[in-house]
Design an enzyme around this catalytic site. Structure first.
Site, short mmCIF file in Angstrom:
data_model
loop_
_atom_site.label_atom_id
_atom_site.label_comp_id
_atom_site.label_asym_id
_atom_site.label_seq_id
_atom_site.Cartn_x
_atom_site.Cartn_y
_atom_site.Cartn_z
CB ALA A 74 -0.99 0.15 1.19
CB ALA A 75 0.77 4.15 -2.09
CB CYS A 76 -1.58 4.97 2.85
SG CYS A 76 -2.36 3.39 2.97
CG HIS A 77 0.87 0.87 5.01
ND1 HIS A 77 0.03 -0.21 4.74
CD2 HIS A 77 0.13 1.55 5.52
CE1 HIS A 77 -0.80 -0.26 5.58
NE2 HIS A 77 -1.01 0.84 5.96
CD GLU A 80 4.44 5.70 6.64
OE1 GLU A 80 3.38 5.22 7.27
OE2 GLU A 80 4.22 5.85 5.19
#
Length: 426
Positions: A365-368, A370
């Site tokens: 997932a892009a939102c993970h 970091e």
């Protein structure tokens, strides 16, 4: 100077020779969508709440887009509420369910206390994090049902077993963005419908059913009548539309509760006030039209390319070195998603991608993005061993991806792995 209204270029994205295989993260605007956005910006710039011709034109365009989304989903135009995106839509559902629970308890002798929500361990953060926050504040309780390591799905019996007398909402995504596994939402809705009839006789609160369909739209059939849900989340940028969204609610405010989280000028029947973003709504409507007309062709093309990708990976690395994290016996999955690990030391997904010169993809997932080299919580929830999960790559193909693109991407992966292995050699 006049406003330039020439057609938008057919190619809306320049990859400079790269191969983009991250369509589950986001998609470029379809040319027809970009044109619809541009036309609305130039020609329907009036405030939709104004009664003069410029305002009426904008309002008509919004109404047409609402009809297009309803047609795509098998619902009615009045069931569609436009939002800023999927996160807002998901938060609206959670907020509504908790408020409706409290309202349904007023004046009753057997109050059930705090509202309870059932969801899965592999949901998007816009479901998980609001529920965790409500839990910290003591405003709601949540049960996160694990997915089965055998199927990669949240099984219906497990979800039903988590229901309590104070349960007010069950939220289960339609398809997972990392594994591509499709969840049994229609069966779950049928079972909860029968359960609600018994609960009503016992004076227990109604359980509302929600699905986040962000990953499924444009890749397979999505029909709210077949799914039987009360709410369904739409995310435009996952199917070549703009970065806004919508919430389907079955007869909002009558058959199904819907409460605003914003208060203002009364737009969207006061469910979601704020002056409407006409160009983006027009684009979303055009994206929905493309899906309605072409989803079967899109699905067939993406499945063919995805299957070719998996065969090419096996041929290039050998069956013993490739572990497909998205293969679960008996489970359906998205037509475009391939989650796999290249087995071996020092081949963490991020390191492999960092050495790629052609491939644009992600580890999940892009939102993970970091969270460093920690294995994906979704894959761990599916029973993938940590040493395999940390090597994971998610390649998601799109409508325009070709077999030639796949050949270039896999060759790039082979070269990246060879370089990493040379660097490790003594």
């Amino acid at each position: 100077m006049g406003v330039e209204t020439e057609p938008v270029e057919a190619q809306c994205v320049s990859l400079e020779g790269r191969v983009y295989l991250d369509y589950n993260a986001t998609t470029p605007l379809a040319p027809e969508v970009a044109q619809a956005v541009w036309d609305a910006m130039c020609q329907a710039w009036g405030n939709p709440s104004s009664s003069h011709p410029a305002g009426r034109k904008a309002k008509e365009l919004i109404g047409s887009a609402r009809e297009s989304l309803a047609r795509m989903l098998g619902g009615r135009p009045e069931d569609i509420v436009f939002t800023s995106g999927g996160t807002e839509a998901n938060n609206m559902v959670i907020h509504t369910a908790c408020r409706h629970f409290h309202e349904s308890q007023r004046g009753t002798k057997n109050s059930q206390g705090t509202p309870h929500v059932v969801t899965s361990t592999v949901e998007h953060d816009s479901i998980r994090l609001p529920l965790e926050q409500l839990g910290k504040e003591g405003l709601a309780e949540t049960t996160f049902v694990p997915v089965s390591p055998r199927s990669g799905r949240a099984e219906v019996d497990d979800v039903l077993a988590a229901i309590r007398p104070n349960t007010c909402l069950v939220s289960l995504m339609l398809a997972n963005n990392e594994t591509g596994v499709i969840m049994p939402v229609a069966e779950l809705s049928q079972r909860i419908c029968a359960l609600n009839q018994r609960r009503a006789a016992e004076g227990l609160p109604r359980i509302l059913v929600h699905t986040d369909a962000a990953q499924m739209i444009g890749k397979g059939r999505v029909d709210v009548q077949e799914l039987g849900v009360d709410y369904l989340t739409v995310v435009g940028h996952k199917f070549h539309g703009p970065r806004i969204g919508a919430l389907y609610t079955r007869s909002p405010g009558t058959a199904t509760p819907l409460h605003p989280i914003l208060f203002g000028g009364g737009q969207e029947r006061s469910f979601r006030p704020g002056t409407e973003n006409t160009p983006m709504i027009a684009g979303l409507g055009q994206a929905a039209e493309l899906v309605s007309k072409n989803w079967e062709a899109y699905e067939a093309h993406m499945r063919d390319v995805r299957d070719y990708l998996e065969a090419t990976l096996e041929a290039s690395f050998g069956k013993q070195r490739i572990h497909f994290n998205s293969h679960f016996k008996g489970s359906r999955r998205l037509c475009n998603t391939c989650n796999f690990s290249i087995l071996g030391p020092g081949l963490q997904g991020r390191r492999v991608l960092a050495h790629c010169k052609v491939l644009l993809a992600s580890v999940g997932a892009a939102c993970h993005s970091e969270k460093g080299d920690r294995p994906s919580p979704v894959l761990l929830s599916c029973g993938i061993p940590p040493e395999v999960a940390q090597n994971a790559l998610r390649l998601s193909v799109g409508r325009g991806t070709t077999r030639a693109d796949v050949d270039r991407a896999v060759q790039d992966l082979v070269q990246a792995v060879e370089q990493l292995e040379r660097d490790r050699a003594p």
